[in-house]
Design an enzyme around this catalytic site. Structure first.
Site, PDB file in Angstrom:
ATOM      1  N   CYS A 116       0.797  -1.272  -0.105  1.00  0.00           N
ATOM      2  CA  CYS A 116      -0.001  -0.097  -0.086  1.00  0.00           C
ATOM      3  C   CYS A 116       0.639   1.224   0.008  1.00  0.00           C
ATOM      4  O   CYS A 116       0.406   2.300  -0.385  1.00  0.00           O
ATOM      5  CB  CYS A 116      -0.962  -0.016   1.099  1.00  0.00           C
ATOM      6  SG  CYS A 116      -2.023  -1.335   1.321  1.00  0.00           S
ATOM      7  N   HIS A 255      -3.471   7.226   2.133  1.00  0.00           N
ATOM      8  CA  HIS A 255      -3.941   5.811   1.428  1.00  0.00           C
ATOM      9  C   HIS A 255      -5.264   5.630   2.155  1.00  0.00           C
ATOM     10  O   HIS A 255      -5.458   5.583   3.318  1.00  0.00           O
ATOM     11  CB  HIS A 255      -2.883   4.849   1.994  1.00  0.00           C
ATOM     12  CG  HIS A 255      -3.382   3.523   1.511  1.00  0.00           C
ATOM     13  ND1 HIS A 255      -3.742   2.987   0.566  1.00  0.00           N
ATOM     14  CD2 HIS A 255      -3.437   2.388   2.511  1.00  0.00           C
ATOM     15  CE1 HIS A 255      -4.129   1.781   0.604  1.00  0.00           C
ATOM     16  NE2 HIS A 255      -3.866   1.383   1.918  1.00  0.00           N
ATOM     17  N   ASN A 285     -10.140  -0.385  -0.491  1.00  0.00           N
ATOM     18  CA  ASN A 285      -8.327  -0.418  -0.648  1.00  0.00           C
ATOM     19  C   ASN A 285      -7.761  -0.799  -1.797  1.00  0.00           C
ATOM     20  O   ASN A 285      -7.827  -2.217  -1.855  1.00  0.00           O
ATOM     21  CB  ASN A 285      -8.109  -1.001   0.712  1.00  0.00           C
ATOM     22  CG  ASN A 285      -6.785  -1.019   0.801  1.00  0.00           C
ATOM     23  OD1 ASN A 285      -5.716  -0.790  -0.111  1.00  0.00           O
ATOM     24  ND2 ASN A 285      -6.039  -1.276   2.022  1.00  0.00           N
TER      25      ASN A 285
HETATM   26  O1  UT7 Z   1      -3.779  -0.879   3.573  1.00  0.00           O
HETATM   27  C1  UT7 Z   1      -2.921  -1.059   4.682  1.00  0.00           C
HETATM   28  C2  UT7 Z   1      -3.241  -2.394   5.233  1.00  0.00           C
HETATM   29  N1  UT7 Z   1      -4.663  -2.686   5.610  1.00  0.00           N
HETATM   30  C3  UT7 Z   1      -5.208  -2.089   6.820  1.00  0.00           C
HETATM   31  O2  UT7 Z   1      -4.744  -0.931   7.095  1.00  0.00           O
HETATM   32  C4  UT7 Z   1      -6.566  -2.513   7.478  1.00  0.00           C
HETATM   33  C5  UT7 Z   1      -6.351  -2.220   8.595  1.00  0.00           C
HETATM   34  N2  UT7 Z   1      -7.271  -2.733   9.571  1.00  0.00           N
HETATM   35  C6  UT7 Z   1      -8.651  -2.481   9.402  1.00  0.00           C
HETATM   36  O3  UT7 Z   1      -8.857  -1.853   8.605  1.00  0.00           O
HETATM   37  C7  UT7 Z   1      -9.541  -3.161  10.321  1.00  0.00           C
HETATM   38  O4  UT7 Z   1      -8.737  -3.815  11.578  1.00  0.00           O
HETATM   39  C8  UT7 Z   1     -10.600  -4.152   9.808  1.00  0.00           C
HETATM   40  C9  UT7 Z   1     -11.609  -3.565   8.964  1.00  0.00           C
HETATM   41  C10 UT7 Z   1      -9.941  -5.292   9.143  1.00  0.00           C
HETATM   42  C11 UT7 Z   1     -11.244  -4.871  10.836  1.00  0.00           C
HETATM   43  O5  UT7 Z   1     -11.868  -4.261  11.729  1.00  0.00           O
HETATM   44  P1  UT7 Z   1     -12.009  -4.012  13.234  1.00  0.00           P
HETATM   45  O6  UT7 Z   1     -12.690  -3.324  13.830  1.00  0.00           O
HETATM   46  O7  UT7 Z   1     -10.493  -4.035  13.520  1.00  0.00           O
HETATM   47  O8  UT7 Z   1     -12.273  -5.690  13.636  1.00  0.00           O
HETATM   48  P2  UT7 Z   1     -11.647  -6.902  14.119  1.00  0.00           P
HETATM   49  O9  UT7 Z   1     -10.639  -7.464  13.250  1.00  0.00           O
HETATM   50  O10 UT7 Z   1     -11.338  -6.461  15.705  1.00  0.00           O
HETATM   51  O11 UT7 Z   1     -12.730  -7.850  14.456  1.00  0.00           O
HETATM   52  C12 UT7 Z   1     -13.974  -7.720  15.151  1.00  0.00           C
HETATM   53  C13 UT7 Z   1     -15.137  -8.737  14.749  1.00  0.00           C
HETATM   54  C14 UT7 Z   1     -14.569 -10.232  14.732  1.00  0.00           C
HETATM   55  O12 UT7 Z   1     -15.659 -10.883  15.367  1.00  0.00           O
HETATM   56  P3  UT7 Z   1     -15.182 -11.500  17.044  1.00  0.00           P
HETATM   57  O13 UT7 Z   1     -14.101 -12.042  16.960  1.00  0.00           O
HETATM   58  O14 UT7 Z   1     -15.372 -10.447  17.813  1.00  0.00           O
HETATM   59  O15 UT7 Z   1     -16.579 -12.316  16.934  1.00  0.00           O
HETATM   60  C15 UT7 Z   1     -14.306 -10.359  13.429  1.00  0.00           C
HETATM   61  O16 UT7 Z   1     -14.269 -11.549  13.027  1.00  0.00           O
HETATM   62  O17 UT7 Z   1     -15.590  -8.498  13.502  1.00  0.00           O
HETATM   63  C16 UT7 Z   1     -15.596  -9.818  12.871  1.00  0.00           C
HETATM   64  N3  UT7 Z   1     -15.498  -9.146  11.295  1.00  0.00           N
HETATM   65  C17 UT7 Z   1     -16.700  -9.200  10.579  1.00  0.00           C
HETATM   66  N4  UT7 Z   1     -17.903  -9.187  10.826  1.00  0.00           N
HETATM   67  C18 UT7 Z   1     -18.674  -8.773   9.856  1.00  0.00           C
HETATM   68  C19 UT7 Z   1     -14.258  -9.037  10.510  1.00  0.00           C
HETATM   69  N5  UT7 Z   1     -14.738  -8.921   9.327  1.00  0.00           N
HETATM   70  C20 UT7 Z   1     -16.105  -8.815   9.316  1.00  0.00           C
HETATM   71  C21 UT7 Z   1     -17.028  -8.691   8.333  1.00  0.00           C
HETATM   72  N6  UT7 Z   1     -18.363  -8.772   8.620  1.00  0.00           N
HETATM   73  N7  UT7 Z   1     -16.584  -8.303   7.160  1.00  0.00           N
END
Ligand code: UT7
Length: 335
Positions: A116, A255, A285
């Site tokens: 990225c 980004h 992204n």
């Molecule tokens: O481009 C540079 C690289 N990429 C990034 O910078 C990405 C950076 N990270 C993020 O954007 C966020 O961390 C994510 C969007 C990837 C995830 O969001 P989050 O608020 O950090 O969620 P999390 O990973 O802490 O997950 C929270 C919950 C989990 O469920 P449990 O374990 O609490 O039951 C995930 O399994 O949300 C769940 N989850 C989803 N639920 C519904 C993760 N993805 C989804 C989804 N729909 N698409």
């Protein structure tokens, strides 16, 4: 690493291209255990563009490159730098093929791989070629068929990533001109390599021991934390090196990884919401394509105008990050 140019790289053309197929949250909702509400509130994304089978990164790069060359009103470049982490093939680089298909002859052409942060690393590479007198004009393209790395069954990554390409032409000029890269900082921390990676397919793990290993594996929460920290620090350093205060910044072009990351970054830097560029809702992204697509869209829409002080920043796998400053020049938009 910092950049203090004897002769500067000046933005002379811009263009972008998004593949026509659009994947909406509603479609993801029908296929995966996710919801439009979760994706919108946790990422800010409503839809993303994606390539269809048969279309690869080079096609996107050629389309964006053609528009940037047209915008610069000249096809003459000495080098093509392609920032991508989704090359058409593992070997060789995709840039020579793109240069040939653009009819640019036997110019220098190579890929830069910084996920990225690829476009900001590419800016540093192009500026270096120009500063060293190796090139007078460089076509820099950020292009990704990033969905080819995404497991369609992984609700997290499938919701985030999209495909596209953006490109700029840089020419040799003076650091005080509009469009000149005034400052540029780059950094990396390989200790975070495992936070965003595709384990198989490279020299370390040649065989796919399990299907998942050929897909992108993301530890989102950790990456989020590093993104805000490193983009923030590099933005502060780039503005200081340009001789600007953060309050001088007219447009923050960060980004597009997550709307919450851009918000945290803008809040931390004290850049108000109205000065933060954003297209993540429609584009998602797109890794190395993210910043140049956003710059081109803002230039076309008039959100970016002549004389604005622009702060660019990106962060991604590697870990790798960077930031750059420039005063926005007059650039022709090409549809
Ligand atoms: O481009 C540079 C690289 N990429 C990034 O910078 C990405 C950076 N990270 C993020 O954007 C966020 O961390 C994510 C969007 C990837 C995830 O969001 P989050 O608020 O950090 O969620 P999390 O990973 O802490 O997950 C929270 C919950 C989990 O469920 P449990 O374990 O609490 O039951 C995930 O399994 O949300 C769940 N989850 C989803 N639920 C519904 C993760 N993805 C989804 C989804 N729909 N698409």
């Amino acid at each position: 690493m910092t950049y203090a140019p004897p002769r500067a790289a000046v933005l002379a053309g811009i263009g972008s291209w998004l593949p026509p197929d659009v994947l909406t949250n509603a479609q993801l909702e029908a296929e995966l255990d996710t919801s439009d509400e979760w994706i919108r509130t946790r990422t800010g994304i409503a839809s993303r563009h994606r390539v269809m089978p048969g279309t690869s990164t080079s096609e996107l790069a050629v389309e964006a490159g053609r528009r940037a060359l047209k915008s610069s009103q000249s096809d003459a470049v000495d080098a093509v730098v392609l920032a991508t982490s989704t090359p058409d093939e593992l070997c060789p680089a995709t840039a020579p093929d793109v240069a040939s298909r653009l009819g640019l002859g036997q110019v220098a052409a190579f890929d830069v791989s910084a996920v990225c942060a690829g476009f900001v690393y590419g800016l540093g590479t192009a500026a270096g070629l120009i500063a060293a007198g190796i090139a007078e004009r460089v076509l820099l393209i950020g292009a990704e068929a990033f969905t080819s790395l995404v497991d369609p069954g992984d609700r997290t990554t499938a919701a985030i990533f999209g495909d596209g390409a953006g490109a700029v032409v840089l020419r040799a000029g003076d650091v005080d001109e509009p469009g000149a890269i005034r400052s540029l900082v780059l950094g990396s921390d390989g200790r975070g390599n495992h936070l965003l990676h595709v384990p198989a397919g490279g020299a370390r793990q040649r065989e796919q021991t399990e299907t998942a290993s050929r897909f992108l594996q993301l530890q989102g929460r950790e990456i989020f934390r590093h993104a805000v920290r490193h983009m923030g620090a590099s933005c502060r350093e780039a503005t200081a090196r340009a001789g600007w205060e953060l309050s001088d910044v007219d447009r923050l072009v960060a980004h597009q990884a997550n709307a919450r990351i851009t918000k945290s970054l803008g809040d931390a830097l004290g850049v108000p919401p109205g000065k933060r560029a954003s297209n993540i809702e429609r584009v998602g992204n797109t890794a190395a394509a993210s910043v140049p697509v956003l710059l081109d869209e803002d230039n076309s829409s008039g959100a970016l105008t002549e004389g604005q002080r622009v702060l660019i920043t990106a962060f991604g796998g590697g870990l790798a990050w960077g930031a750059a400053t420039l005063v926005w020049p007059v650039l022709h938009s090409v549809a």
